[in-house]
Design a protein around this motif. Sequence first.
Motif, PDB file in Angstrom:
ATOM      1  N   ILE A  46       0.853  -1.189   0.000  1.00 51.43           N
ATOM      2  CA  ILE A  46       0.000   0.000   0.000  1.00 51.43           C
ATOM      3  C   ILE A  46       0.891   1.242   0.000  1.00 51.43           C
ATOM      4  CG2 ILE A  46      -1.885  -1.196   1.155  1.00 51.43           C
ATOM      5  CD1 ILE A  46      -1.023   0.080   3.768  1.00 51.43           C
ATOM      6  N   GLY A  47       0.294   2.407   0.007  1.00 51.38           N
ATOM      7  CA  GLY A  47       1.072   3.634   0.038  1.00 51.38           C
ATOM      8  C   GLY A  47       0.591   4.673  -0.959  1.00 51.38           C
ATOM      9  N   VAL A  48      -0.252   4.243  -1.894  1.00 51.74           N
ATOM     10  CA  VAL A  48      -0.721   5.155  -2.937  1.00 51.74           C
ATOM     11  C   VAL A  48      -1.653   6.223  -2.366  1.00 51.74           C
ATOM     12  CG1 VAL A  48      -1.910   5.278  -5.164  1.00 51.74           C
ATOM     13  CG2 VAL A  48      -0.520   3.279  -4.596  1.00 51.74           C
ATOM     14  N   ASN A  49      -2.392   5.871  -1.308  1.00 50.82           N
ATOM     15  CA  ASN A  49      -3.424   6.765  -0.784  1.00 50.82           C
ATOM     16  C   ASN A  49      -2.961   7.593   0.408  1.00 50.82           C
ATOM     17  OD1 ASN A  49      -5.612   5.623  -2.488  1.00 50.82           O
ATOM     18  ND2 ASN A  49      -5.206   3.800  -1.282  1.00 50.82           N
ATOM     19  N   HIS A  50      -1.694   7.531   0.753  1.00 51.91           N
ATOM     20  CA  HIS A  50      -1.226   8.199   1.970  1.00 51.91           C
ATOM     21  C   HIS A  50      -1.423   9.710   1.889  1.00 51.91           C
ATOM     22  CE1 HIS A  50       1.045   8.673   5.671  1.00 51.91           C
ATOM     23  NE2 HIS A  50       1.749   9.625   5.079  1.00 51.91           N
ATOM     24  N   ARG A  51      -2.094  10.284   2.912  1.00 48.78           N
ATOM     25  CA  ARG A  51      -2.397  11.714   2.915  1.00 48.78           C
ATOM     26  C   ARG A  51      -1.918  12.431   4.177  1.00 48.78           C
ATOM     27  NH1 ARG A  51      -8.295  10.503   2.767  1.00 48.78           N
ATOM     28  NH2 ARG A  51      -7.409   8.556   3.467  1.00 48.78           N
ATOM     29  N   GLY A  52      -1.204  11.717   5.048  1.00 48.76           N
ATOM     30  CA  GLY A  52      -0.637  12.357   6.225  1.00 48.76           C
ATOM     31  C   GLY A  52      -1.655  12.865   7.230  1.00 48.76           C
ATOM     32  N   VAL A  53      -2.757  12.125   7.413  1.00 53.68           N
ATOM     33  CA  VAL A  53      -3.845  12.588   8.277  1.00 53.68           C
ATOM     34  C   VAL A  53      -3.371  12.811   9.713  1.00 53.68           C
ATOM     35  CG1 VAL A  53      -6.073  11.959   9.291  1.00 53.68           C
ATOM     36  CG2 VAL A  53      -5.650  11.564   6.864  1.00 53.68           C
ATOM     37  N   GLU A  54      -2.620  11.866  10.241  1.00 53.72           N
ATOM     38  CA  GLU A  54      -2.177  11.999  11.641  1.00 53.72           C
ATOM     39  C   GLU A  54      -1.280  13.223  11.822  1.00 53.72           C
ATOM     40  OE1 GLU A  54      -2.055   7.265  12.811  1.00 53.72           O
ATOM     41  OE2 GLU A  54      -0.645   8.107  11.378  1.00 53.72           O
ATOM     42  N   ARG A  55      -0.447  13.498  10.841  1.00 51.32           N
ATOM     43  CA  ARG A  55       0.421  14.681  10.928  1.00 51.32           C
ATOM     44  C   ARG A  55      -0.397  15.961  10.842  1.00 51.32           C
ATOM     45  NH1 ARG A  55       2.520  18.280  12.214  1.00 51.32           N
ATOM     46  NH2 ARG A  55       4.604  19.132  11.787  1.00 51.32           N
ATOM     47  N   ILE A  56      -1.414  15.976  10.002  1.00 53.40           N
ATOM     48  CA  ILE A  56      -2.270  17.150   9.880  1.00 53.40           C
ATOM     49  C   ILE A  56      -3.027  17.396  11.185  1.00 53.40           C
ATOM     50  CG2 ILE A  56      -4.234  18.147   8.636  1.00 53.40           C
ATOM     51  CD1 ILE A  56      -3.362  16.506   6.203  1.00 53.40           C
ATOM     52  N   MET A  57      -3.412  16.317  11.877  1.00 56.09           N
ATOM     53  CA  MET A  57      -4.164  16.458  13.124  1.00 56.09           C
ATOM     54  C   MET A  57      -3.318  17.092  14.237  1.00 56.09           C
ATOM     55  SD  MET A  57      -6.285  12.864  13.305  1.00 56.09           S
ATOM     56  CE  MET A  57      -6.933  13.207  14.949  1.00 56.09           C
ATOM     57  N   GLU A  58      -2.008  16.941  14.160  1.00 60.48           N
ATOM     58  CA  GLU A  58      -1.121  17.444  15.209  1.00 60.48           C
ATOM     59  C   GLU A  58      -1.298  18.950  15.410  1.00 60.48           C
ATOM     60  OE1 GLU A  58       1.750  17.153  18.224  1.00 60.48           O
ATOM     61  OE2 GLU A  58       0.766  15.551  17.090  1.00 60.48           O
ATOM     62  N   GLY A  59      -1.735  19.334  16.607  1.00 63.80           N
ATOM     63  CA  GLY A  59      -1.890  20.736  16.960  1.00 63.80           C
ATOM     64  C   GLY A  59      -3.231  21.342  16.614  1.00 63.80           C
ATOM     65  N   LEU A  60      -4.098  20.578  15.946  1.00 60.80           N
ATOM     66  CA  LEU A  60      -5.423  21.100  15.638  1.00 60.80           C
ATOM     67  C   LEU A  60      -6.301  21.124  16.889  1.00 60.80           C
ATOM     68  CD1 LEU A  60      -6.543  19.445  12.261  1.00 60.80           C
ATOM     69  CD2 LEU A  60      -5.845  21.808  12.637  1.00 60.80           C
ATOM     70  N   PRO A  61      -7.212  22.088  17.007  1.00 60.51           N
ATOM     71  CA  PRO A  61      -8.230  22.006  18.063  1.00 60.51           C
ATOM     72  C   PRO A  61      -8.963  20.671  17.944  1.00 60.51           C
ATOM     73  CG  PRO A  61      -8.303  24.150  17.007  1.00 60.51           C
ATOM     74  CD  PRO A  61      -7.360  23.307  16.191  1.00 60.51           C
ATOM     75  N   VAL A  62      -9.285  20.069  19.059  1.00 54.83           N
ATOM     76  CA  VAL A  62      -9.796  18.704  19.038  1.00 54.83           C
ATOM     77  C   VAL A  62     -11.069  18.584  18.200  1.00 54.83           C
ATOM     78  CG1 VAL A  62     -11.089  18.981  21.211  1.00 54.83           C
ATOM     79  CG2 VAL A  62     -10.377  16.704  20.466  1.00 54.83           C
ATOM     80  N   GLU A  63     -11.918  19.616  18.211  1.00 56.88           N
ATOM     81  CA  GLU A  63     -13.146  19.547  17.410  1.00 56.88           C
ATOM     82  C   GLU A  63     -12.823  19.463  15.919  1.00 56.88           C
ATOM     83  OE1 GLU A  63     -12.520  21.835  19.675  1.00 56.88           O
ATOM     84  OE2 GLU A  63     -14.094  21.752  21.218  1.00 56.88           O
ATOM     85  N   LYS A  64     -11.832  20.244  15.457  1.00 57.66           N
ATOM     86  CA  LYS A  64     -11.444  20.203  14.049  1.00 57.66           C
ATOM     87  C   LYS A  64     -10.754  18.888  13.714  1.00 57.66           C
ATOM     88  CE  LYS A  64     -11.036  25.151  13.054  1.00 57.66           C
ATOM     89  NZ  LYS A  64     -10.156  26.229  12.526  1.00 57.66           N
ATOM     90  N   ALA A  65      -9.955  18.391  14.645  1.00 59.72           N
ATOM     91  CA  ALA A  65      -9.279  17.108  14.421  1.00 59.72           C
ATOM     92  C   ALA A  65     -10.303  15.986  14.284  1.00 59.72           C
ATOM     93  CB  ALA A  65      -8.316  16.820  15.569  1.00 59.72           C
ATOM     94  N   ASN A  66     -11.325  16.013  15.132  1.00 56.90           N
ATOM     95  CA  ASN A  66     -12.382  15.006  15.038  1.00 56.90           C
ATOM     96  C   ASN A  66     -13.057  15.062  13.669  1.00 56.90           C
ATOM     97  OD1 ASN A  66     -11.939  14.122  17.657  1.00 56.90           O
ATOM     98  ND2 ASN A  66     -13.487  15.463  18.543  1.00 56.90           N
ATOM     99  N   LEU A  68     -11.822  16.098  10.922  1.00 55.94           N
ATOM    100  CA  LEU A  68     -10.887  15.635   9.897  1.00 55.94           C
ATOM    101  C   LEU A  68     -10.895  14.116   9.777  1.00 55.94           C
ATOM    102  CD1 LEU A  68      -8.596  16.161   7.852  1.00 55.94           C
ATOM    103  CD2 LEU A  68      -6.997  16.117   9.783  1.00 55.94           C
ATOM    104  N   THR A  69     -11.031  13.419  10.901  1.00 58.66           N
ATOM    105  CA  THR A  69     -11.003  11.953  10.857  1.00 58.66           C
ATOM    106  C   THR A  69     -12.122  11.391   9.992  1.00 58.66           C
ATOM    107  OG1 THR A  69     -12.340  11.716  12.869  1.00 58.66           O
ATOM    108  CG2 THR A  69      -9.956  11.800  13.145  1.00 58.66           C
ATOM    109  N   GLU A  70     -13.210  12.131   9.872  1.00 61.50           N
ATOM    110  CA  GLU A  70     -14.318  11.662   9.040  1.00 61.50           C
ATOM    111  C   GLU A  70     -13.927  11.594   7.575  1.00 61.50           C
ATOM    112  OE1 GLU A  70     -19.120  12.273   9.243  1.00 61.50           O
ATOM    113  OE2 GLU A  70     -17.863  14.073   9.212  1.00 61.50           O
ATOM    114  N   LYS A  71     -12.883  12.325   7.198  1.00 58.45           N
ATOM    115  CA  LYS A  71     -12.441  12.341   5.797  1.00 58.45           C
ATOM    116  C   LYS A  71     -11.499  11.182   5.480  1.00 58.45           C
ATOM    117  CE  LYS A  71     -14.462  16.408   5.605  1.00 58.45           C
ATOM    118  NZ  LYS A  71     -14.910  16.543   7.000  1.00 58.45           N
ATOM    119  N   ILE A  72     -11.144  10.392   6.484  1.00 64.63           N
ATOM    120  CA  ILE A  72     -10.188   9.302   6.267  1.00 64.63           C
ATOM    121  C   ILE A  72     -10.730   8.282   5.280  1.00 64.63           C
ATOM    122  CG2 ILE A  72      -9.072   7.317   7.374  1.00 64.63           C
ATOM    123  CD1 ILE A  72      -8.719   9.059   9.865  1.00 64.63           C
ATOM    124  N   CYS A  73     -12.016   7.976   5.396  1.00 64.26           N
ATOM    125  CA  CYS A  73     -12.588   6.906   4.581  1.00 64.26           C
ATOM    126  C   CYS A  73     -14.018   7.241   4.197  1.00 64.26           C
ATOM    127  CB  CYS A  73     -12.547   5.588   5.349  1.00 64.26           C
ATOM    128  SG  CYS A  73     -13.219   4.190   4.411  1.00 64.26           S
TER     129      CYS A  73
END
Length: 375
Positions: A46-66, A68-73
């Motif tokens: 795998i590796g074609v779909n990698h979008r760095g979601v966990e890195r993007i979440m770093e430092g986000l307000p928890v509501e925005k991070a939550n 964002l997780t909905e966009k994972i799949c």
Amino acid sequence: MDEKIPNSKIIETEIPMGTVHPAALEPYRVRLFVEDEIVQEAEITIGVNHRGVERIMEGLPVEKANALTEKICGICSNAHVWNSVRTAELGLDIEIPERASYIRIIVGELERLHSHFLYLAHGCEVLAHETFSMRVFYLREIVMELLNMIGGNRVQYGCSVIGGVRPRCELDSKRLERLANDMDALEEGLTDFVNRFTSDSILMSRITGIGVLPQKQAIKLDVSGPSLRATGVVYDLRTTMSEYDPFDFNIITQEDGDVKSNLMMRALESFESIKIIRQAVKNLPEGPVVTHDWEMKDTDIIESRIEVPRGTLYHSYALESGRVRHSIIRTPSMANIGAMQYACIGDQITDAQLCIVQCDPCFTCTDRAIEIIRR
């Protein structure tokens, strides 16, 4: 060596599939090593779909991070946001209203239905049976419209928030009536599909004994969800989740660990989801759907695990001044990749993609893993 062919020898051949393949819903690469049309080894990358979601979440307000997780799949979007929100609620000691918990269960089981129906339809497509595939997609359309009714969207419903569910996801009497009626239609349609599918001797012979994953191997590979239960292991994480305590349902298992067992697992498990939704609709408690009676605080790393359509979904992060730190997300397909590779071995190359599909891969949400190669 074939005695009819002098000086013949078996030549090992590599057959690449992907990263784009007609039988795959998403891009990933498969390498099959075959001898005389029999798969001896398989490798999935795998590796074609990698979008760095966990890195993007770093430092986000928890509501925005939550959010964002909905966009994972696009298949288990609700599962990700539910588990991410649940992580914060565990760390902040938030007790959500009982009505909100029931609505989360309804949305979660509807998502399980649409995921399992997609699996069954895709399986029929790989089996080259378009009629059965379209019949299941028709049933799935009923579920998608219900999700759209509740959340206002067919793919990302935005249901769970810290403290409960969004007010727009409240279920009034008309919505509850529609849910109840559609559960009857789904059960009738699913029963008809299962009866037709299992009475088709050609299809059943095509999937019986193909892609066998023994129970011991499944446990060794840490397989989870329906793919594990298809080998006879009686384990469903929902039985350990407090949210499911009010509901009565059976843990479905099969014994053979082959393609047939995996297909039947999802079909029979769908009946249990319908049963759970009916109970939630009938016994939906009165009261608010969200609570704001909580305060933000710093936390250590919090962990949450829930049962999603493909198995165990893991989310963890810490909170610092209301922002997310050290987020890690691990999806069921990360562990199930091993099962997909193993299931191919010993079968014909023409069955390889079917053996992979039987484990219901979802590599878009899995694609955050890295491989450390030791030299």
